[in-house]
Design an enzyme around this catalytic site. Structure first.
Site, PDB file in Angstrom:
ATOM      1  N   GLY A 135       0.806  -1.218   0.000  1.00 12.52           N
ATOM      2  CA  GLY A 135       0.000   0.000   0.000  1.00 12.52           C
ATOM      3  C   GLY A 135       0.838   1.266   0.000  1.00 12.52           C
ATOM      4  O   GLY A 135       1.617   1.503  -0.929  1.00 12.52           O
ATOM      5  N   LYS A 205       2.743 -10.554  -3.107  1.00 13.59           N
ATOM      6  CA  LYS A 205       3.604  -9.393  -2.893  1.00 13.59           C
ATOM      7  C   LYS A 205       5.074  -9.810  -2.765  1.00 13.59           C
ATOM      8  O   LYS A 205       5.964  -9.156  -3.309  1.00 13.59           O
ATOM      9  CB  LYS A 205       3.146  -8.633  -1.645  1.00 13.59           C
ATOM     10  CG  LYS A 205       1.752  -8.033  -1.835  1.00 13.59           C
ATOM     11  CD  LYS A 205       1.114  -7.620  -0.524  1.00 13.59           C
ATOM     12  CE  LYS A 205      -0.314  -7.136  -0.759  1.00 13.59           C
ATOM     13  NZ  LYS A 205      -1.047  -6.936   0.502  1.00 13.59           N
TER      14      LYS A 205
END
Lengths: 315, 187
Positions: A135, A205
């Site tokens: 993020g 990720k």
């Protein structure tokens, strides 16, 4: 920069909302069925208002986005696994048109990294994907600054839902199912939290990070992934007896990717609490760096997209 | 463990509790018969020789030959063996638990009791680089439900991965979930 945004979920709409604040202009915005295109600047609030009212986002077809005069395609459609479509084709099309692409969609970067880089090599445009990992936290750009060759490993917590559940289980002595239900009530966990708790989301990720370290070579199927569904409250109690706790930790190195519940010191840097994320970037010459912050959320992730846009050269 | 059964028969009380593997590093003078003179006190004091690594080509600065002896014995006999070696004039450089440079914690979750916990532990102890220091068991739902155990292992320096691999294998076989420590980095 003139932005064409694909995807009007939490991230896409936040990018549209915040673009002006960061000195950029939105010339196209699309969800999966409609688009609004205006080369003098899309009226973002009107378009999103219309969508929220249950109407079409705009009167254009999503295809029309590619015909617009944009500099950067923001790919913020939902992450898909395997062939990573339709995200991959969107990126392909923009690069073939010599435009830049900034991705918030993890699929293409995790599953088809080498193909993306090959397309980029033949294009005047380039790709960036800070928003796919952690993020708001600058992870890819930190690795870029350190230079990937001098980074030996990246470890950390990159799923806020799983971290929230483990934190609550440890603090309240509650079991997994109980805390998961609470997390769903709070909106921290989705109705179907499978990818968060089984480690898939974190694994994507860390696969992306392994690809950055090794210039490709990894996809989700190369990752060794264990979730937190089988961690009982008693395991957290035992960990606490010894000043430790359990976190869903991912590790990306040039050798591979692992994600699973791990014992970490209770007061150590990686034992972040709640939905917070953290990465530890282990470097060859400068020890470890820790970046921590909000790993999800519309505006948070949008800031990563817009930072990427700001790093792009003019076409 | 079976090699020691004969010894155990002689003095059952002292050997109750099983045997454990130890490594003793010695320095020998380069003279005929030195090695044999060293091994006698081990055998005579209840130790079972596992291997001898005689580094003949590798002379210490003092002109001695380093020898590494792996042996197993009941834990309460080990002190006696080291003492007997010293009494015999053997230069003991490093003995037993001193060699364990690292400690690691690992948590196992599953049907630990039903699947024979002591067998699980002896498989782990069977790794020559690991030794169980202590164990903490939590079975809030009762012994026949899923329980958790924290194992604290002493492992040889640089052998943590090796020890963890043994843990992973037995966990895989018995369908346990393993919560490994995070090695590497300053977590």
């Amino acid at each position: 920069m003139r932005l064409a945004i694909l995807g009007a979920g939490a991230v896409g709409r936040s990018v549209a909302d915040l673009a002006g604040e960061y000195g950029h202009e939105v010339v196209a915005l699309a969800d999966s069925s409609h688009a609004t295109v205006d080369e003098s600047g899309v009226a973002v609030a009107d378009a999103l208002g219309s969508k929220d009212a249950g109407d079409a986002l705009g009167s254009h077809d999503p295809e029309d986005v590619f015909e617009a005069d944009y500099d950067v395609l923001v790919e913020a459609t939902p992450t898909t696994l395997g062939d990573a479509e339709p995200g991959f084709s969107h990126v392909e099309r923009a690069l073939e048109d010599d435009r830049h692409v900034v991705l918030a969609n993890k699929g293409p970067v995790a599953e088809r990294y080498e193909e993306l880089r090959a397309l980029e090599a033949d294009s005047a445009g380039s790709i960036r994907f800070e928003a796919t990992v952690g993020g708001a936290i600058p992870v890819c750009s930190t690795i870029e600054d350190c230079t990937p060759q001098s980074v030996t490993a990246v470890r950390g917590v990159l799923n806020g839902t799983a971290n929230f559940i483990l934190t609550r289980m440890a603090a309240e002595g509650l079991d997994y199912e109980h805390v998961l239900a609470e997390a769903q009530d709070l909106g921290v966990a989705e109705a179907d939290p499978t990818f968060d708790v089984d480690g898939t989301d974190a694994a994507l990720k860390f696969v992306i990070l392994a690809n950055v370290l090794s210039e490709g070579g990894f996809s989700l199927e190369d990752a060794e992934v264990t979730g937190i569904q089988n961690v009982p409250g008693s395991a957290l109690d035992l960990a606490a007896e010894d000043g430790r706790t359990i976190r869903l930790i991912g590790e990306a190195t040039r050798e591979g990717v692992r994600v699973g519940p791990r014992l970490v010191p209770e007061n150590g840097a990686l034992a972040v609490t709640g939905t917070r994320n953290i990465v530890q970037i282990e470097t060859k010459n400068a020890g470890s760096l820790h970046n921590s912050g909000r790993g999800a959320g519309g505006p948070e992730t949008a800031t990563a997209v817009l930072s990427d846009v700001g790093r792009l050269p003019s076409l | 463990m079976s090699e020691l059964d004969e010894e155990s028969d002689d003095e059952p009380a002292e050997t109750d509790g099983g045997v454990r593997a130890y490594t003793v590093r010695l320095e020998l003078v380069d003279e005929p018969g030195e090695l044999l003179r060293t091994l006698e006190p081990i055998a005579n004091n209840g130790g079972n020789l596992l291997s001898i690594h005689h580094e003949r080509g590798n002379i210490t600065p003092r002109g001695h030959i380093p020898v590494e002896v792996d042996l197993e014995c009941p834990p309460d006999r080990f002190e006696g063996i080291v003492e007997a070696l010293r009494e015999a004039g053997v230069n003991v450089i490093q003995a037993g638990a001193d060699r364990y440079g690292e400690e690691l914690n690992v948590i196992l979750v599953g049907h630990l009791v039903e699947s024979d916990l002591s067998d699980t532990l002896s498989v782990i102890e069977g790794n020559e680089h690991a030794s169980l220091v202590d164990l903490s068991l939590a079975a809030p739902e009762g012994m026949d439900a899923v329980s958790s155990a924290r194992l604290r292992l002493a492992v040889d320096t640089g052998r943590a991965d090796d020890a963890l691999e043994t843990v992973r294998e037995i966990a895989d076989e018995k369908d346990f979930c393993v919560v490994e420590p995070l090695l590497g980095g300053d977590a």
